[in-house]
Design a protein around this motif. Structure first.
Motif, PDB file in Angstrom:
ATOM      1  N   MET A  34       0.845  -1.188   0.000  1.00 45.50           N
ATOM      2  CA  MET A  34       0.000   0.000   0.000  1.00 45.50           C
ATOM      3  C   MET A  34       0.881   1.239   0.000  1.00 45.50           C
ATOM      4  O   MET A  34       1.878   1.290   0.743  1.00 45.50           O
ATOM      5  CB  MET A  34      -0.903   0.022   1.233  1.00 45.50           C
ATOM      6  N   GLY A  35       0.503   2.225  -0.792  1.00 41.79           N
ATOM      7  CA  GLY A  35       1.356   3.395  -0.862  1.00 41.79           C
ATOM      8  C   GLY A  35       0.633   4.662  -1.273  1.00 41.79           C
ATOM      9  O   GLY A  35      -0.579   4.651  -1.549  1.00 41.79           O
ATOM     10  N   TRP A  36       1.404   5.722  -1.288  1.00 36.48           N
ATOM     11  CA  TRP A  36       0.921   7.046  -1.703  1.00 36.48           C
ATOM     12  C   TRP A  36       1.817   7.577  -2.821  1.00 36.48           C
ATOM     13  O   TRP A  36       3.041   7.459  -2.762  1.00 36.48           O
ATOM     14  CB  TRP A  36       0.956   8.023  -0.536  1.00 36.48           C
ATOM     15  N   PHE A  37       1.171   8.164  -3.804  1.00 36.75           N
ATOM     16  CA  PHE A  37       1.845   8.861  -4.884  1.00 36.75           C
ATOM     17  C   PHE A  37       1.255  10.264  -4.955  1.00 36.75           C
ATOM     18  O   PHE A  37       0.205  10.537  -4.385  1.00 36.75           O
ATOM     19  CB  PHE A  37       1.624   8.141  -6.216  1.00 36.75           C
ATOM     20  N   GLU A  44       4.881  14.355 -13.832  1.00 36.90           N
ATOM     21  CA  GLU A  44       4.501  12.962 -13.768  1.00 36.90           C
ATOM     22  C   GLU A  44       4.133  12.573 -12.343  1.00 36.90           C
ATOM     23  O   GLU A  44       4.567  13.201 -11.372  1.00 36.90           O
ATOM     24  CB  GLU A  44       5.649  12.078 -14.273  1.00 36.90           C
ATOM     25  N   ARG A  45       3.350  11.516 -12.246  1.00 33.68           N
ATOM     26  CA  ARG A  45       2.998  10.994 -10.930  1.00 33.68           C
ATOM     27  C   ARG A  45       4.253  10.403 -10.295  1.00 33.68           C
ATOM     28  O   ARG A  45       4.974   9.626 -10.926  1.00 33.68           O
ATOM     29  CB  ARG A  45       1.908   9.938 -11.070  1.00 33.68           C
ATOM     30  N   TYR A  94      -2.872  13.862  -4.367  1.00 38.05           N
ATOM     31  CA  TYR A  94      -2.286  12.693  -3.719  1.00 38.05           C
ATOM     32  C   TYR A  94      -3.187  11.481  -3.940  1.00 38.05           C
ATOM     33  O   TYR A  94      -4.408  11.552  -3.727  1.00 38.05           O
ATOM     34  CB  TYR A  94      -2.099  12.949  -2.223  1.00 38.05           C
ATOM     35  N   TYR A  95      -2.556  10.381  -4.358  1.00 44.14           N
ATOM     36  CA  TYR A  95      -3.273   9.163  -4.676  1.00 44.14           C
ATOM     37  C   TYR A  95      -2.841   8.027  -3.757  1.00 44.14           C
ATOM     38  O   TYR A  95      -1.636   7.832  -3.522  1.00 44.14           O
ATOM     39  CB  TYR A  95      -3.001   8.735  -6.117  1.00 44.14           C
ATOM     40  N   ARG A 105       8.018  -1.677  -5.842  1.00 40.68           N
ATOM     41  CA  ARG A 105       8.142  -1.042  -7.155  1.00 40.68           C
ATOM     42  C   ARG A 105       7.817   0.438  -7.009  1.00 40.68           C
ATOM     43  O   ARG A 105       6.766   0.800  -6.494  1.00 40.68           O
ATOM     44  CB  ARG A 105       7.199  -1.714  -8.168  1.00 40.68           C
ATOM     45  N   TYR A 106       8.696   1.289  -7.451  1.00 39.00           N
ATOM     46  CA  TYR A 106       8.548   2.720  -7.242  1.00 39.00           C
ATOM     47  C   TYR A 106       7.837   3.426  -8.393  1.00 39.00           C
ATOM     48  O   TYR A 106       7.338   4.538  -8.217  1.00 39.00           O
ATOM     49  CB  TYR A 106       9.926   3.366  -7.032  1.00 39.00           C
ATOM     50  N   GLY A 107       7.780   2.800  -9.528  1.00 41.24           N
ATOM     51  CA  GLY A 107       7.132   3.437 -10.666  1.00 41.24           C
ATOM     52  C   GLY A 107       5.625   3.303 -10.604  1.00 41.24           C
ATOM     53  O   GLY A 107       5.095   2.214 -10.381  1.00 41.24           O
ATOM     54  N   SER A 108       4.916   4.416 -10.799  1.00 40.23           N
ATOM     55  CA  SER A 108       3.467   4.384 -10.685  1.00 40.23           C
ATOM     56  C   SER A 108       2.839   3.460 -11.719  1.00 40.23           C
ATOM     57  O   SER A 108       1.767   2.898 -11.472  1.00 40.23           O
ATOM     58  CB  SER A 108       2.896   5.796 -10.828  1.00 40.23           C
TER      59      SER A 108
END
Length: 124
Positions: A34-37, A44-45, A94-95, A105-108
């Motif tokens: 679970m994360g926030w972008f 870019e996101r 914020y998503y 994995r860091y890429g949205s």
């Protein structure tokens, strides 16, 4: 399948704080990272913070280390992002996101599920 709903965004002055919340429903909450972008206008996101799939490791973008904290409540299927000492450059949508991968994995583009986003605006 999992559904994510964010809340808690708003307008705050520089140096202030906000806490974002993400309510998860659907498939077992504990089986996802679970994360926030966030995504600022014209950008870019980008990754902000996340829990690993196991829930025992946290990850932060360098830009937010020390003033953002991610937390979770498994009993309530909630994930939070406490944001302190906010700066105008933190302004973004914020998503909340969930990922089925067992590795971070860091890429949205790799994350599987997304909320609708909540606007955070920091005035100078």
């Amino acid at each position: 399948q999992v559904q994510l709903v964010e809340s808690g965004g708003g307008l705050v002055q520089a140096g202030g704080s906000l806490r974002l919340s993400c309510a998860a429903s659907g498939r077992t909450f504990r089986t996802y990272a679970m994360g926030w972008f966030r995504q600022a206008p014209g950008k870019e996101r980008e990754f902000v913070a996340a829990f690993s799939w196991s829930g025992d490791t946290t990850y932060y973008a360098d830009s937010v280390k020390g003033h953002f904290t991610i937390s979770r409540d498994n009993a309530k299927n909630m994930v939070y992002l406490q944001m302190n000492n906010l700066k105008p450059e933190d302004t973004a949508v914020y998503y909340c996101a969930a990922d089925t991968s067992l590795t971070m994995r860091y890429g949205s583009r790799w994350w599987d599920y997304w909320g609708q986003g909540t606007q955070v605006t920091v005035s100078s």
